[in-house]
Scaffold this motif. Structure first.
Motif, PDB file in Angstrom:
ATOM      1  N   LEU A 132      -2.985  -3.132  -5.252  1.00 40.82           N
ATOM      2  CA  LEU A 132      -4.420  -2.975  -5.484  1.00 40.82           C
ATOM      3  C   LEU A 132      -4.590  -2.688  -6.971  1.00 40.82           C
ATOM      4  CD1 LEU A 132      -5.371  -0.670  -2.482  1.00 40.82           C
ATOM      5  CD2 LEU A 132      -5.838  -3.104  -2.709  1.00 40.82           C
ATOM      6  N   PHE A 133      -5.470  -3.429  -7.620  1.00 41.93           N
ATOM      7  CA  PHE A 133      -5.721  -3.249  -9.042  1.00 41.93           C
ATOM      8  C   PHE A 133      -7.054  -2.540  -9.223  1.00 41.93           C
ATOM      9  CE2 PHE A 133      -2.987  -6.952  -8.691  1.00 41.93           C
ATOM     10  CZ  PHE A 133      -1.985  -6.638  -9.595  1.00 41.93           C
ATOM     11  N   ILE A 134      -7.043  -1.464  -9.980  1.00 41.87           N
ATOM     12  CA  ILE A 134      -8.240  -0.689 -10.250  1.00 41.87           C
ATOM     13  C   ILE A 134      -8.491  -0.781 -11.749  1.00 41.87           C
ATOM     14  CG2 ILE A 134      -9.321   1.582 -10.052  1.00 41.87           C
ATOM     15  CD1 ILE A 134      -6.633   1.755  -7.994  1.00 41.87           C
ATOM     16  N   SER A 135      -9.718  -1.152 -12.137  1.00 39.40           N
ATOM     17  CA  SER A 135      -9.997  -1.299 -13.561  1.00 39.40           C
ATOM     18  C   SER A 135     -11.358  -0.702 -13.908  1.00 39.40           C
ATOM     19  CB  SER A 135      -9.951  -2.767 -13.979  1.00 39.40           C
ATOM     20  OG  SER A 135     -10.920  -3.508 -13.280  1.00 39.40           O
ATOM     21  N   SER A 136     -11.407  -0.147 -15.113  1.00 38.84           N
ATOM     22  CA  SER A 136     -12.642   0.398 -15.673  1.00 38.84           C
ATOM     23  C   SER A 136     -12.629   0.070 -17.157  1.00 38.84           C
ATOM     24  CB  SER A 136     -12.705   1.919 -15.465  1.00 38.84           C
ATOM     25  OG  SER A 136     -13.837   2.454 -16.101  1.00 38.84           O
ATOM     26  N   GLY A 137     -13.513  -0.814 -17.572  1.00 38.45           N
ATOM     27  CA  GLY A 137     -13.497  -1.256 -18.971  1.00 38.45           C
ATOM     28  C   GLY A 137     -12.203  -1.991 -19.240  1.00 38.45           C
ATOM     29  N   ASN A 138     -11.487  -1.567 -20.262  1.00 38.60           N
ATOM     30  CA  ASN A 138     -10.198  -2.197 -20.577  1.00 38.60           C
ATOM     31  C   ASN A 138      -9.017  -1.403 -20.029  1.00 38.60           C
ATOM     32  OD1 ASN A 138     -10.353  -0.032 -22.266  1.00 38.60           O
ATOM     33  ND2 ASN A 138      -9.915  -1.152 -24.138  1.00 38.60           N
ATOM     34  N   LYS A 139      -9.279  -0.396 -19.219  1.00 40.92           N
ATOM     35  CA  LYS A 139      -8.232   0.430 -18.611  1.00 40.92           C
ATOM     36  C   LYS A 139      -7.909  -0.104 -17.226  1.00 40.92           C
ATOM     37  CE  LYS A 139      -8.705   3.670 -21.854  1.00 40.92           C
ATOM     38  NZ  LYS A 139      -7.736   3.896 -22.854  1.00 40.92           N
ATOM     39  N   GLN A 140      -6.625  -0.027 -16.826  1.00 38.54           N
ATOM     40  CA  GLN A 140      -6.201  -0.495 -15.508  1.00 38.54           C
ATOM     41  C   GLN A 140      -5.204   0.450 -14.875  1.00 38.54           C
ATOM     42  OE1 GLN A 140      -4.489  -4.365 -15.257  1.00 38.54           O
ATOM     43  NE2 GLN A 140      -6.395  -5.309 -14.624  1.00 38.54           N
ATOM     44  N   ALA A 141      -5.228   0.490 -13.538  1.00 34.53           N
ATOM     45  CA  ALA A 141      -4.237   1.234 -12.764  1.00 34.53           C
ATOM     46  C   ALA A 141      -3.875   0.379 -11.552  1.00 34.53           C
ATOM     47  CB  ALA A 141      -4.797   2.579 -12.326  1.00 34.53           C
ATOM     48  N   GLN A 142      -2.769   0.721 -10.914  1.00 35.36           N
ATOM     49  CA  GLN A 142      -2.306  -0.038  -9.755  1.00 35.36           C
ATOM     50  C   GLN A 142      -1.890   0.914  -8.649  1.00 35.36           C
ATOM     51  OE1 GLN A 142       0.939  -2.544 -10.896  1.00 35.36           O
ATOM     52  NE2 GLN A 142      -0.194  -3.553 -12.516  1.00 35.36           N
ATOM     53  N   ILE A 143      -2.090   0.467  -7.416  1.00 32.51           N
ATOM     54  CA  ILE A 143      -1.566   1.168  -6.249  1.00 32.51           C
ATOM     55  C   ILE A 143      -0.744   0.151  -5.482  1.00 32.51           C
ATOM     56  CG2 ILE A 143      -2.122   2.303  -4.076  1.00 32.51           C
ATOM     57  CD1 ILE A 143      -4.662   3.378  -5.366  1.00 32.51           C
ATOM     58  N   GLU A 144       0.515   0.476  -5.263  1.00 31.88           N
ATOM     59  CA  GLU A 144       1.434  -0.409  -4.544  1.00 31.88           C
ATOM     60  C   GLU A 144       1.488  -0.002  -3.081  1.00 31.88           C
ATOM     61  OE1 GLU A 144       3.481  -2.955  -5.640  1.00 31.88           O
ATOM     62  OE2 GLU A 144       2.664  -2.840  -7.666  1.00 31.88           O
ATOM     63  N   VAL A 145       1.294  -0.995  -2.186  1.00 33.44           N
ATOM     64  CA  VAL A 145       1.468  -0.792  -0.753  1.00 33.44           C
ATOM     65  C   VAL A 145       2.701  -1.584  -0.374  1.00 33.44           C
ATOM     66  CG1 VAL A 145       0.430  -1.013   1.526  1.00 33.44           C
ATOM     67  CG2 VAL A 145      -1.037  -0.573  -0.457  1.00 33.44           C
ATOM     68  N   ASP A 147       6.256  -2.556   2.069  1.00 35.98           N
ATOM     69  CA  ASP A 147       6.584  -2.820   3.472  1.00 35.98           C
ATOM     70  C   ASP A 147       7.201  -1.616   4.159  1.00 35.98           C
ATOM     71  OD1 ASP A 147       8.945  -2.949   2.088  1.00 35.98           O
ATOM     72  OD2 ASP A 147       9.600  -4.859   2.932  1.00 35.98           O
ATOM     73  N   SER A 148       7.787  -0.741   3.410  1.00 36.97           N
ATOM     74  CA  SER A 148       8.373   0.454   4.005  1.00 36.97           C
ATOM     75  C   SER A 148       7.295   1.478   4.383  1.00 36.97           C
ATOM     76  CB  SER A 148       9.350   1.106   3.023  1.00 36.97           C
ATOM     77  OG  SER A 148       8.679   1.473   1.832  1.00 36.97           O
ATOM     78  N   GLY A 149       6.060   1.156   4.039  1.00 39.18           N
ATOM     79  CA  GLY A 149       4.952   2.077   4.325  1.00 39.18           C
ATOM     80  C   GLY A 149       4.644   3.003   3.173  1.00 39.18           C
ATOM     81  N   ASN A 150       5.449   2.936   2.123  1.00 39.47           N
ATOM     82  CA  ASN A 150       5.194   3.787   0.956  1.00 39.47           C
ATOM     83  C   ASN A 150       3.962   3.287   0.205  1.00 39.47           C
ATOM     84  OD1 ASN A 150       7.448   5.306   1.492  1.00 39.47           O
ATOM     85  ND2 ASN A 150       8.746   4.274  -0.008  1.00 39.47           N
ATOM     86  N   ILE A 151       3.166   4.246  -0.241  1.00 38.92           N
ATOM     87  CA  ILE A 151       1.980   3.941  -1.034  1.00 38.92           C
ATOM     88  C   ILE A 151       2.124   4.713  -2.328  1.00 38.92           C
ATOM     89  CG2 ILE A 151      -0.520   3.997  -1.102  1.00 38.92           C
ATOM     90  CD1 ILE A 151      -0.404   4.292   1.971  1.00 38.92           C
ATOM     91  N   GLU A 152       2.201   3.991  -3.426  1.00 38.87           N
ATOM     92  CA  GLU A 152       2.415   4.654  -4.720  1.00 38.87           C
ATOM     93  C   GLU A 152       1.443   4.140  -5.752  1.00 38.87           C
ATOM     94  OE1 GLU A 152       6.467   3.742  -5.554  1.00 38.87           O
ATOM     95  OE2 GLU A 152       7.199   5.105  -4.055  1.00 38.87           O
TER      96      GLU A 152
END
Length: 152
Positions: A132-145, A147-152
């Motif tokens: 999942l990509f989260i962006s605000s202006g020129n800033k970005q963050a990511q959340i990885e989902v 297969d092991s069920g880990n969310i980081e």
């Protein structure tokens, strides 16, 4: 010297000229011009961090509800333009609306990737694997989902 002359002289000593006022206004404007991008960048970073941590928390909470077998149903997170929702059910369309937990998000923050992630009951396996990509202006963050069920 009489009292009026003394008072009149004191007033002259404490007055500002038009040139001095314009100089101060110009200096303040220049300082504001150079510091406002820093303030805007900081504000965008704060919005991004707040949204990222809130969404990450919602995903983990939905997964936790599913794994714990709460109400014997799967749980998921639905992401819309102005909010994200923890819901109970196989999908957002077939959810139990009374169990919705709605979290508002700022419209200037965009979230792309999947707009619905459902975690299966007991195993907690996600219906979506990826980023999942989260962006605000020129800033970005990511959340990885993962297969092991880990969310980081």
């Amino acid at each position: 010297m009489n009292l009026q002359e003394i008072f009149h002289d004191k007033q002259k000593n404490f007055a500002f000229t038009l040139i001095e006022l314009l100089l101060v206004i110009t200096i303040i404007s220049i300082v504001g011009l150079f510091t406002s991008p820093i303030g805007i960048s900081f504000y965008q970073s704060q919005l991004l961090n707040e949204t990222s941590s809130g969404l990450l928390s919602a995903l983990r909470q939905a997964q936790s509800f599913a794994v714990s077998g709460k109400h014997d149903n799967p749980f998921g997170v639905y992401i819309s333009q102005d909010s994200y929702v923890i819901f109970e059910g196989d999908s957002y369309l077939s959810r139990i609306e009374s169990e919705n937990q709605v979290f508002m998000k700022v419209s200037s923050v965009d979230i792309s990737g999947s707009n619905e992630i459902v975690f299966s009951e007991i195993t907690g396996e996600p219906s979506f694997l990826g980023t999942l990509f989260i962006s605000s202006g020129n800033k970005q963050a990511q959340i990885e989902v993962r297969d092991s069920g880990n969310i980081e």
